[in-house]
Design an enzyme around this catalytic site. Structure first.
Site, PDB file in Angstrom:
ATOM      1  N   SER A 150       0.670  -1.283  -0.071  1.00 24.76           N
ATOM      2  CA  SER A 150       0.149  -0.003   0.054  1.00 24.76           C
ATOM      3  C   SER A 150       1.028   1.284  -0.032  1.00 24.76           C
ATOM      4  CB  SER A 150      -1.149   0.042   1.232  1.00 24.76           C
ATOM      5  OG  SER A 150      -2.108   0.824   1.067  1.00 24.76           O
ATOM      6  N   ASP A 228     -10.142  -5.650  -3.286  1.00 25.70           N
ATOM      7  CA  ASP A 228      -9.756  -4.548  -2.244  1.00 25.70           C
ATOM      8  C   ASP A 228     -10.480  -3.398  -2.378  1.00 25.70           C
ATOM      9  OD1 ASP A 228      -7.911  -2.197  -1.516  1.00 25.70           O
ATOM     10  OD2 ASP A 228      -6.259  -3.383  -2.003  1.00 25.70           O
ATOM     11  N   HIS A 261      -7.253  -5.892   0.902  1.00 27.32           N
ATOM     12  CA  HIS A 261      -6.236  -5.303   0.993  1.00 27.32           C
ATOM     13  C   HIS A 261      -5.349  -5.772   2.370  1.00 27.32           C
ATOM     14  CE1 HIS A 261      -4.044  -1.544   0.107  1.00 27.32           C
ATOM     15  NE2 HIS A 261      -4.082  -1.132   1.212  1.00 27.32           N
TER      16      HIS A 261
END
Length: 282
Positions: A150, A228, A261
């Site tokens: 991320s 996600d 995620h």
């Protein structure tokens, strides 16, 4: 110099936590390392793989959740997990939101006066921490790679692209690929770099950096979950894919069906990433 805060045995190697005073961040910082058994004794110098974590994370998230140690032990790779921002400082507003300030350093060097004294994560990762690790841990200075998740995926990609040859390879889980054009990135860059300083923004955007990249055309690995919730608004992997194609940089973008995620996603594919880097760290 870093002080050893703790050490525990794991898969034959050791998970060690270190504490040191940072000149780049002007505060005390911690980082965690996995030392495989092949490097824990004797004079052997192991390959080294840095992992950069995402928003809200500390060095503990990757270490406790990713399940990376077995593969790192098998490949004889030292893992380094630094923090995501300066710690123990007092700046007004640093704890007001999850995506700016504490645990959200975005792996850049801030230029706005309020943040510039402490928020220099780019220099910390690429210079200060690297010098400490090279001097005090059994690692090869020539065999080092980087990956992240991320915000940390953004950090890994931009650090790799801005420093051709410093790292052998790069990979990412769910990276923020085009931060100059997503809410997380715009908020961070406005705060740390200034609303009008758009040239500085471009220097921390992997999609834009690829247009001028002249380093080794080593393949890049990116894993992205199709479920996600940040995929379309924040992450934008298709833009990285287009930029890599235009720059002639091989990208293996794997859209992983049904994954989100979280660290459930990371732990599923982290062995693939370690094996990917091991190929380039020989």
């Amino acid at each position: 110099m870093a002080s050893l805060a703790s050490s525990v045995r794991c898969f034959g190697g050791f998970v060690k936590k270190f504490v040191h005073q940072s000149s780049a961040l002007k505060c005390e910082m911690t980082f965690t390392a996995f030392i495989p058994s092949s490097a824990a004794t004797g004079n052997a110098k192991a390959s080294c793989l840095y992992y950069l974590s995402g928003l809200t994370c500390s060095p503990e998230n990757f270490i406790t959740k990713a399940g990376a140690f077995r593969a790192a032990e098998e490949k004889g790779i030292v893992l380094i997990a630094p923090d995501t921002s300066p710690r123990g400082i007092d700046i007004e507003g640093q704890d007001d939101s999850y995506d700016f300030g504490s645990a959200a350093g975005f792996y850049l060097d801030a230029t706005e006066p309020k943040w510039a004294e402490h928020y220099n994560m780019y220099t910390y990762i690429t210079k200060e921490l690297k010098e400490i690790v090279n001097a005090e841990l059994p690692v090869s200075e020539e065999k080092q790679s980087i990956f992240g998740h991320s915000m940390g995926g953004h950090g890994a990609l931009t650090i790799y692209l801005k420093n051709p040859g410093l790292y052998r390879s790069v990979s990412a889980f769910s990276p923020i690929c085009n931060p100059t054009d997503c809410p997380w990135g715009v908020k961070a860059f406005t705060g740390y770099l200034g609303a009008e300083n758009k040239e500085a923004w471009d220097e921390y955007d992997a999609t834009l950096l690829l247009s001028s990249y002249e380093g080794p055309k080593t393949p890049i690995l990116v894993d992205q979950g199709t479920e996600d919730t940040f995929l379309e608004e924040q992450l934008k992997p298709q833009r990285l894919e287009d930029a890599c194609e235009q720059a002639g940089v091989p990208l293996k973008l794997r859209m992983q069906d049904g994954y989100d995620h979280s660290y459930y996603f990371i732990s599923t594919f982290v062995e693939d990433h370690i094996n990917f880097h091991a190929q380039h760290l020989r």
